[in-house]
Write a protein that holds these residues in place. Structure first.
Motif, mmCIF file in Angstrom:
data_model
loop_
_atom_site.group_PDB
_atom_site.id
_atom_site.type_symbol
_atom_site.label_atom_id
_atom_site.label_comp_id
_atom_site.label_asym_id
_atom_site.label_seq_id
_atom_site.Cartn_x
_atom_site.Cartn_y
_atom_site.Cartn_z
ATOM 1 N N GLU A 155 -11.807 -4.184 4.819
ATOM 2 C CA GLU A 155 -11.005 -4.051 6.023
ATOM 3 C C GLU A 155 -11.864 -3.772 7.237
ATOM 4 N N SER B 14 -13.568 -1.591 0.403
ATOM 5 C CA SER B 14 -12.670 -2.151 1.400
ATOM 6 C C SER B 14 -13.374 -3.213 2.212
ATOM 7 N N SER C 167 -3.825 -1.594 -0.611
ATOM 8 C CA SER C 167 -4.449 -0.330 -0.226
ATOM 9 C C SER C 167 -4.064 0.817 -1.147
ATOM 10 N N HIS C 168 -5.067 1.624 -1.461
ATOM 11 C CA HIS C 168 -4.892 2.910 -2.143
ATOM 12 C C HIS C 168 -4.411 2.740 -3.581
ATOM 13 N N LYS D 260 -8.575 -1.517 -0.852
ATOM 14 C CA LYS D 260 -9.012 -0.121 -0.909
ATOM 15 C C LYS D 260 -8.731 0.432 -2.300
ATOM 16 N N THR E 115 -3.494 -7.706 1.839
ATOM 17 C CA THR E 115 -3.837 -6.282 1.918
ATOM 18 C C THR E 115 -3.320 -5.557 0.680
ATOM 19 N N THR F 45 -8.165 -7.203 2.659
ATOM 20 C CA THR F 45 -8.355 -5.753 2.714
ATOM 21 C C THR F 45 -8.039 -5.163 1.349
ATOM 22 N N GLY G 136 0.814 -1.205 0.000
ATOM 23 C CA GLY G 136 0.000 0.000 0.000
ATOM 24 C C GLY G 136 0.846 1.254 0.000
#
Length: 326
Positions: free
Chosen positions: A312, A310, A262-263, A284, A260, A282, A228
């Motif tokens: 998460e 998400s 993320s972003h 995003k 995970t 997770t 992430g």
């Protein structure tokens, strides 16, 4: 309250808490990933290592060695417990905290070093001592000194598992083959060096200062578990992060370990991509779309909007664990 009475599997996790400052919030998700990366967590009955690490934290809470923070996704350690932790960690040469009282003894044989000195407090003698700490597994310095340390400092840390790199990473990363937990502070949005894709032990990669739509081809790193950016400092380009096109060797594109992500911006999230991240927990995602406002205005305009997808859930230790006063 005795360190000697702790079960063997909890001792390194407890000593590791000394890396956090007095009254510092300990983010649970970071602590879990660090514990796994450092090798403190052993597999139990086929459980994933992150789940086992969470159980360790519950045990420390039940023993009142940790307490739940103001937010349920953070923890704290009482001052007296922290003093015990640092005392035992230094005695066992497990962890050394650099503070303003001279150079610690036996710094060359420490497993983990944490720097809490202010800017201009790292004299040449201390830096030379750090260069000889060849057994180091974890090395953290404050933001004010990262740009001031000599590049040669990291070349000697061949056993390093947890590292933070801000400059000259194209030269440094090929030497750090044992890295499992890596924060990279990108300079001028420069691309990551190709050598990062050969860090076969890397489990967690967090990128800082990347700007918008940074290119990071994570599909070349199948061992990654957590990837992430710091959202305040940019996002990853979904077109390069996980391409949705078919490849001749599609089996090589599956990131079975990834939990995970993320972003990521404008990821074409379809069946092909989903097959490549079968164990994601997770996710995003952010999208920039065109919004039709013709009903309200005589002409349509383009607006920027973000959507977050998400799965998460913040680690909540307010129930089921300890957390009473020591």
């Amino acid at each position: 309250m005795s360190y000697n009475n702790l079960p063997v599997h909890l001792k390194p996790c407890f000593l590791y808490m000394g890396r956090y400052g007095e009254d510092e919030d300990i983010v649970i998700s970071d602590l879990i990933q660090l514990s796994v990366a450092e090798g403190f967590v052993k597999p139990i009955n086929g459980k994933c290592l992150e789940d086992v690490a969470k159980e360790y934290i519950y045990e420390l809470l039940d023993r009142n060695l940790l307490v739940v923070g103001i937010h349920n996704y953070s923890l704290k350690m009482h001052d007296l417990v922290r003093d015990l932790c640092l005392r035992e960690a230094q005695k066992l040469k497990f962890l050394c905290v650099l503070e303003e009282h001279g150079i610690p003894q036996d710094i060359q044989s420490q497993r983990c070093i944490v720097g809490r000195l202010s800017e201009e407090k790292y004299p040449t003698q201390l830096l030379q001592s750090l260069e000889s700490a060849s057994l180091l597994r974890s090395f953290t310095l404050g933001p004010s000194v990262r740009k001031k340390r000599p590049t040669s400092l990291l070349y000697n840390f061949r056993l390093l598992r947890v590292g933070y790199v801000e400059q000259d990473y194209e030269e440094i990363l090929p030497w750090l083959v044992n890295l499992r937990f890596l924060d990279v502070y990108v300079v001028d949005e420069d691309p990551l060096p190709s050598s990062i894709y050969f860090l076969w032990n890397l489990w967690r990669l967090l990128l800082h200062n990347v700007g918008k739509d940074y290119v990071c081809e994570i599909w070349k790193m199948p061992q990654l578990r957590h990837v992430g950016t710091d959202l305040r400092e940019g996002t990853l380009d979904g077109a390069y992060c996980l391409p949705d096109t078919s490849f001749s060797y599609e089996e090589d594109m599956v990131l079975e370990n990834l939990q995970t992500l993320s972003h990521v911006k404008n990821l074409k999230f379809g069946e092909v991509v989903l097959k490549r991240i079968p164990n994601i927990k997770t996710l995003k995602l952010y999208y920039k779309t065109k919004v039709d406002t013709s009903r309200e205005h005589t002409s349509s305009s383009e607006e920027s909007s973000e959507a977050e997808d998400s799965s998460e859930e913040e680690e909540d230790f307010s129930e089921g664990g300890g957390g009473g006063d020591t």
